[in-house]
Design a protein around this motif. Structure first.
Motif, PDB file in Angstrom:
ATOM      1  N   LEU A 115      17.427  -1.547   7.484  1.00 15.25           N
ATOM      2  CA  LEU A 115      17.100  -1.713   6.070  1.00 15.25           C
ATOM      3  C   LEU A 115      15.607  -1.973   5.904  1.00 15.25           C
ATOM      4  O   LEU A 115      14.958  -1.397   5.011  1.00 15.25           O
ATOM      5  CB  LEU A 115      17.898  -2.879   5.475  1.00 15.25           C
ATOM      6  N   ALA A 116      15.043  -2.809   6.750  1.00 13.81           N
ATOM      7  CA  ALA A 116      13.617  -3.121   6.651  1.00 13.81           C
ATOM      8  C   ALA A 116      12.771  -1.864   6.796  1.00 13.81           C
ATOM      9  O   ALA A 116      11.705  -1.746   6.165  1.00 13.81           O
ATOM     10  CB  ALA A 116      13.233  -4.149   7.715  1.00 13.81           C
ATOM     11  N   GLU A 117      13.216  -0.894   7.602  1.00 14.92           N
ATOM     12  CA  GLU A 117      12.431   0.338   7.780  1.00 14.92           C
ATOM     13  C   GLU A 117      12.570   1.295   6.592  1.00 14.92           C
ATOM     14  O   GLU A 117      11.640   2.042   6.294  1.00 14.92           O
ATOM     15  CB  GLU A 117      12.820   1.015   9.085  1.00 14.92           C
ATOM     16  N   TRP A 118      13.696   1.282   5.920  1.00 17.74           N
ATOM     17  CA  TRP A 118      13.783   1.986   4.644  1.00 17.74           C
ATOM     18  C   TRP A 118      12.762   1.410   3.658  1.00 17.74           C
ATOM     19  O   TRP A 118      12.035   2.138   2.983  1.00 17.74           O
ATOM     20  CB  TRP A 118      15.191   1.848   4.048  1.00 17.74           C
ATOM     21  N   VAL A 119      12.725   0.092   3.615  1.00 15.96           N
ATOM     22  CA  VAL A 119      11.827  -0.586   2.679  1.00 15.96           C
ATOM     23  C   VAL A 119      10.370  -0.365   3.072  1.00 15.96           C
ATOM     24  O   VAL A 119       9.510  -0.123   2.209  1.00 15.96           O
ATOM     25  CB  VAL A 119      12.174  -2.089   2.618  1.00 15.96           C
ATOM     26  N   ALA A 120      10.073  -0.433   4.363  1.00 13.30           N
ATOM     27  CA  ALA A 120       8.702  -0.206   4.820  1.00 13.30           C
ATOM     28  C   ALA A 120       8.242   1.210   4.479  1.00 13.30           C
ATOM     29  O   ALA A 120       7.093   1.421   4.079  1.00 13.30           O
ATOM     30  CB  ALA A 120       8.607  -0.448   6.321  1.00 13.30           C
ATOM     31  N   SER A 121       9.119   2.186   4.650  1.00 11.87           N
ATOM     32  CA  SER A 121       8.776   3.567   4.306  1.00 11.87           C
ATOM     33  C   SER A 121       8.419   3.677   2.835  1.00 11.87           C
ATOM     34  O   SER A 121       7.442   4.350   2.459  1.00 11.87           O
ATOM     35  CB  SER A 121       9.953   4.497   4.629  1.00 11.87           C
ATOM     36  N   PHE A 137      -4.162   0.231 -15.025  1.00 11.86           N
ATOM     37  CA  PHE A 137      -3.147   0.650 -14.064  1.00 11.86           C
ATOM     38  C   PHE A 137      -3.698   0.591 -12.643  1.00 11.86           C
ATOM     39  O   PHE A 137      -3.033   0.083 -11.728  1.00 11.86           O
ATOM     40  CB  PHE A 137      -2.664   2.071 -14.390  1.00 11.86           C
ATOM     41  N   PHE A 138      -4.922   1.110 -12.460  1.00 16.99           N
ATOM     42  CA  PHE A 138      -5.534   1.039 -11.133  1.00 16.99           C
ATOM     43  C   PHE A 138      -5.800  -0.406 -10.741  1.00 16.99           C
ATOM     44  O   PHE A 138      -5.545  -0.811  -9.592  1.00 16.99           O
ATOM     45  CB  PHE A 138      -6.846   1.828 -11.089  1.00 16.99           C
ATOM     46  N   ARG A 139      -6.328  -1.203 -11.658  1.00 11.46           N
ATOM     47  CA  ARG A 139      -6.628  -2.597 -11.324  1.00 11.46           C
ATOM     48  C   ARG A 139      -5.363  -3.354 -10.919  1.00 11.46           C
ATOM     49  O   ARG A 139      -5.375  -4.176  -9.996  1.00 11.46           O
ATOM     50  CB  ARG A 139      -7.311  -3.284 -12.506  1.00 11.46           C
ATOM     51  N   ASP A 140      -4.264  -3.087 -11.621  1.00  8.90           N
ATOM     52  CA  ASP A 140      -3.009  -3.765 -11.303  1.00  8.90           C
ATOM     53  C   ASP A 140      -2.498  -3.399  -9.912  1.00  8.90           C
ATOM     54  O   ASP A 140      -2.143  -4.275  -9.112  1.00  8.90           O
ATOM     55  CB  ASP A 140      -1.940  -3.422 -12.345  1.00  8.90           C
ATOM     56  N   ILE A 141      -2.487  -2.098  -9.619  1.00 11.15           N
ATOM     57  CA  ILE A 141      -1.907  -1.694  -8.330  1.00 11.15           C
ATOM     58  C   ILE A 141      -2.846  -2.028  -7.173  1.00 11.15           C
ATOM     59  O   ILE A 141      -2.401  -2.385  -6.079  1.00 11.15           O
ATOM     60  CB  ILE A 141      -1.523  -0.194  -8.360  1.00 11.15           C
ATOM     61  N   ARG A 142      -4.159  -1.949  -7.417  1.00  7.94           N
ATOM     62  CA  ARG A 142      -5.104  -2.323  -6.367  1.00  7.94           C
ATOM     63  C   ARG A 142      -4.966  -3.802  -6.018  1.00  7.94           C
ATOM     64  O   ARG A 142      -5.081  -4.204  -4.853  1.00  7.94           O
ATOM     65  CB  ARG A 142      -6.536  -2.025  -6.817  1.00  7.94           C
ATOM     66  N   THR A 143      -4.717  -4.624  -7.023  1.00  5.50           N
ATOM     67  CA  THR A 143      -4.591  -6.061  -6.797  1.00  5.50           C
ATOM     68  C   THR A 143      -3.380  -6.381  -5.931  1.00  5.50           C
ATOM     69  O   THR A 143      -3.489  -7.091  -4.928  1.00  5.50           O
ATOM     70  CB  THR A 143      -4.496  -6.805  -8.138  1.00  5.50           C
ATOM     71  N   HIS A 144      -2.214  -5.852  -6.288  1.00  4.58           N
ATOM     72  CA  HIS A 144      -1.006  -6.269  -5.563  1.00  4.58           C
ATOM     73  C   HIS A 144      -0.827  -5.567  -4.230  1.00  4.58           C
ATOM     74  O   HIS A 144      -0.199  -6.125  -3.322  1.00  4.58           O
ATOM     75  CB  HIS A 144       0.255  -6.083  -6.413  1.00  4.58           C
ATOM     76  N   THR A 145      -1.355  -4.364  -4.065  1.00  4.03           N
ATOM     77  CA  THR A 145      -1.204  -3.687  -2.778  1.00  4.03           C
ATOM     78  C   THR A 145      -1.979  -4.382  -1.663  1.00  4.03           C
ATOM     79  O   THR A 145      -1.817  -4.036  -0.489  1.00  4.03           O
ATOM     80  CB  THR A 145      -1.637  -2.206  -2.856  1.00  4.03           C
ATOM     81  N   LEU A 146      -2.778  -5.388  -2.012  1.00  2.00           N
ATOM     82  CA  LEU A 146      -3.453  -6.205  -1.011  1.00  2.00           C
ATOM     83  C   LEU A 146      -2.609  -7.413  -0.596  1.00  2.00           C
ATOM     84  O   LEU A 146      -3.052  -8.235   0.204  1.00  2.00           O
ATOM     85  CB  LEU A 146      -4.806  -6.681  -1.557  1.00  2.00           C
ATOM     86  N   ASP A 160      -0.025  -7.741   1.347  1.00  2.86           N
ATOM     87  CA  ASP A 160       0.026  -7.744   2.806  1.00  2.86           C
ATOM     88  C   ASP A 160      -0.381  -6.359   3.279  1.00  2.86           C
ATOM     89  O   ASP A 160      -0.022  -5.363   2.656  1.00  2.86           O
ATOM     90  CB  ASP A 160       1.412  -8.134   3.331  1.00  2.86           C
ATOM     91  N   PRO A 161      -1.164  -6.257   4.358  1.00  2.00           N
ATOM     92  CA  PRO A 161      -1.767  -4.974   4.740  1.00  2.00           C
ATOM     93  C   PRO A 161      -0.727  -3.897   5.042  1.00  2.00           C
ATOM     94  O   PRO A 161       0.133  -4.067   5.918  1.00  2.00           O
ATOM     95  CB  PRO A 161      -2.572  -5.320   5.997  1.00  2.00           C
ATOM     96  N   VAL A 162      -0.821  -2.788   4.333  1.00  2.00           N
ATOM     97  CA  VAL A 162       0.131  -1.699   4.545  1.00  2.00           C
ATOM     98  C   VAL A 162      -0.039  -1.078   5.926  1.00  2.00           C
ATOM     99  O   VAL A 162       0.877  -0.429   6.443  1.00  2.00           O
ATOM    100  CB  VAL A 162      -0.004  -0.648   3.417  1.00  2.00           C
ATOM    101  N   ALA A 163      -1.192  -1.297   6.550  1.00  3.50           N
ATOM    102  CA  ALA A 163      -1.405  -0.792   7.913  1.00  3.50           C
ATOM    103  C   ALA A 163      -0.353  -1.321   8.877  1.00  3.50           C
ATOM    104  O   ALA A 163       0.075  -0.615   9.810  1.00  3.50           O
ATOM    105  CB  ALA A 163      -2.803  -1.184   8.406  1.00  3.50           C
ATOM    106  N   LYS A 190       2.716  -2.018   8.089  1.00  5.14           N
ATOM    107  CA  LYS A 190       3.954  -1.274   7.827  1.00  5.14           C
ATOM    108  C   LYS A 190       3.910   0.075   8.546  1.00  5.14           C
ATOM    109  O   LYS A 190       4.923   0.531   9.096  1.00  5.14           O
ATOM    110  CB  LYS A 190       4.139  -1.085   6.323  1.00  5.14           C
ATOM    111  N   ASN A 191       2.740   0.730   8.552  1.00  6.89           N
ATOM    112  CA  ASN A 191       2.607   1.982   9.282  1.00  6.89           C
ATOM    113  C   ASN A 191       2.836   1.771  10.774  1.00  6.89           C
ATOM    114  O   ASN A 191       3.528   2.558  11.435  1.00  6.89           O
ATOM    115  CB  ASN A 191       1.216   2.584   9.050  1.00  6.89           C
ATOM    116  N   ARG A 192       2.255   0.712  11.322  1.00  4.48           N
ATOM    117  CA  ARG A 192       2.453   0.418  12.752  1.00  4.48           C
ATOM    118  C   ARG A 192       3.926   0.154  13.047  1.00  4.48           C
ATOM    119  O   ARG A 192       4.474   0.643  14.051  1.00  4.48           O
ATOM    120  CB  ARG A 192       1.610  -0.786  13.154  1.00  4.48           C
ATOM    121  N   GLU A 193       4.544  -0.634  12.182  1.00 12.68           N
ATOM    122  CA  GLU A 193       5.963  -0.962  12.339  1.00 12.68           C
ATOM    123  C   GLU A 193       6.817   0.306  12.357  1.00 12.68           C
ATOM    124  O   GLU A 193       7.715   0.474  13.195  1.00 12.68           O
ATOM    125  CB  GLU A 193       6.354  -1.877  11.178  1.00 12.68           C
ATOM    126  N   LEU A 194       6.526   1.215  11.440  1.00 13.92           N
ATOM    127  CA  LEU A 194       7.276   2.471  11.377  1.00 13.92           C
ATOM    128  C   LEU A 194       6.967   3.357  12.583  1.00 13.92           C
ATOM    129  O   LEU A 194       7.835   4.118  13.034  1.00 13.92           O
ATOM    130  CB  LEU A 194       6.952   3.206  10.076  1.00 13.92           C
TER     131      LEU A 194
END
Length: 435
Positions: free
Chosen positions: A359-365, A399-408, A410-413, A415-419
């Motif tokens: 399940l965690a890998e579905w979510v990470a993807s 919209f950009f300011r909102d998504i840029r703020t929250h995507t920080l 936890d580092p998505v990098a 999640k890529n490593r995990e996957l």
């Protein structure tokens, strides 16, 4: 107006009476998945009217939380016997996404509330979960949370039949305008964590009112100091109040770590909603206001005839369709886990670490795809709207300011490593505060 908080500080907010008409209009809760999504669309339509202006004013969202209360969306996941909608998480994700299309801040508040309001369902005993659901639903409470794992843990001291929390958190989403706050800390002399709910409006919960970031400005995500907040041992989620020890049948199983993938998928649906909102907002602007470029050698009369404009919008549309499909599929996976393993402790214990990890890998993807797509679309729409669209009065930048703020968050990098480890080595991740 000003909101008198528990520590005597006042902050400006809009009068909640601006949404008074909706208390009667939405007096009856939706009774199907489709009608819950329709209710979310109605809330989104209301918020869209002045979302840009409210973002600029940056007032505490007390009125908007009142709107969520009127709508019933705070109750979408709760059991019907206490006045809830008893919908699965997939619908909770979709209503969060829909609200975020109009206003990322209010979508975020709704999503976090849905997670915090169901915390006891995952890390509490069945009795605690039932008792808290009754309390939250019958009072239509909005829940905040002072649970930021990057900070030092709150210190918990036992005192007679209570536990006492002390400490500081740099981030505390929605706390200022919440009725109850989820606290989490470590019991002194141990490495054991304890979650508990506490009334927000008390002297020991001291908000700093220091949230003034570039995005998600109406989430009240600033810092909070916790001083001497006492909670009965019976409210220590998943703990034996007599032995004053964690119950291994509750907390010693993979089921107890489901809070993390559950909230990570809230994040992805928040990003997806914001991105869908940006594309819709930009599309309407382009149709109405964007001018064709007159120096390209293949000049068009209208921007909507420009090849590059059509190609960019078409590409964004395709990638968002794929992201929506992935988010919906991941929501179905969350539903499957909760449907199969919620309930009594024997049922919860049947969830395996491998199933939890899958399940965690579905979510990470989903996190990877919605982050990448969201940042590309919310920034890229300016290429097809033009320089005038950068004006603050247009409001496309939020919209950009909102998504840029929250995507920080936890580092998505990672999640890529995990996957990558999942793909190459067939490894599922160990549960962490972010996985």
């Amino acid at each position: 107006m000003a909101d008198g908080s528990s520590n005597g500080t006042s902050v400006p907010f809009r009068d909640p009476s601006v949404y008074a008409e909706y208390q009667e209009k939405w007096a009856t809760l939706p009774d199907s998945a489709e009608s819950w999504e329709k209710r979310a669309q109605e809330v989104s339509d209301v918020l869209a009217v002045d979302a840009g202006q409210r973002d600029i004013e940056n007032k505490s969202p007390q009125a908007e939380v009142t709107l969520l209360k009127h709508s019933g969306l705070l109750k979408v996941l709760g059991p019907k016997k206490y006045g809830g909608g008893e919908q699965p998480w997939s619908i909770g994700y979709k209503v969060t996404r829909k609200v975020a299309e109009a206003d990322g801040s209010i979508g975020m508040l709704l999503g976090y509330h849905l997670l915090w309001s169901t915390t006891a369902n995952v890390v509490g005993t069945p009795e605690q979960a039932d008792r808290l659901q009754k309390l939250i639903l019958e009072n239509n409470y909005f829940i905040g949370g002072a649970v930021n794992p990057r900070d030092n843990d709150l210190k918990i001291t036992p005192k007679d039949d209570k536990i006492v929390y002390n400490g500081f958190k740099h981030f505390n989403t929605g706390g200022v305008i919440s009725d109850l706050t989820v606290l989490e800390g470590v019991l002194e002399g141990t490495e054991d964590h304890i979650f508990a709910f506490a009334p927000t409006r008390q002297p020991g919960v001291k908000f700093s009112h220091d949230w003034n970031n570039i995005g998600l400005r109406l989430t009240e995500s600033g810092s909070v100091k916790i001083e001497g907040v006492a909670v009965p041992w019976t409210d220590a989620l998943g703990w034996d109040p007599e032995q004053k020890k964690p119950d291994p049948k509750v907390l010693g199983i993979p089921f107890a770590s489901l809070l993390l993938p559950t909230i990570q998928l809230i994040f992805s649906n928040l990003y997806l909603g914001i991105t869908l909102g940006a594309l819709d907002y930009a599309s309407k602007y382009t149709v109405k206001s964007t001018r064709a470029w007159p120096f390209g050698g293949d000049n068009k009369e209208k921007a909507t005839d420009e090849f590059y404009v059509l190609a960019i919008y078409g590409n964004f549309h395709a990638h968002l369709r794929a992201a929506v499909a992935l988010a919906n599929s991941s929501g179905d996976q969350v539903d499957l886990i909760y449907r199969n393993y919620s309930g009594d402790l024997e049922t919860r214990a049947k969830l395996t670490a491998r199933e939890r990890g899958e399940l965690a890998e579905w979510v990470a993807s989903t996190k990877v795809v919605t982050t990448d797509t969201g940042l590309r679309v919310t920034g890229g729409v300016f290429e097809v709207t033009g320089s005038k669209a950068t004006s603050l009065k247009v409001g496309l930048d939020r919209f950009f300011r909102d998504i840029r703020t929250h995507t920080l968050h936890d580092p998505v990098a990672y999640k890529n490593r995990e996957l990558g480890r999942y793909q190459l080595l067939d490894e599922v991740p160990e549960p962490t505060w972010y996985t």
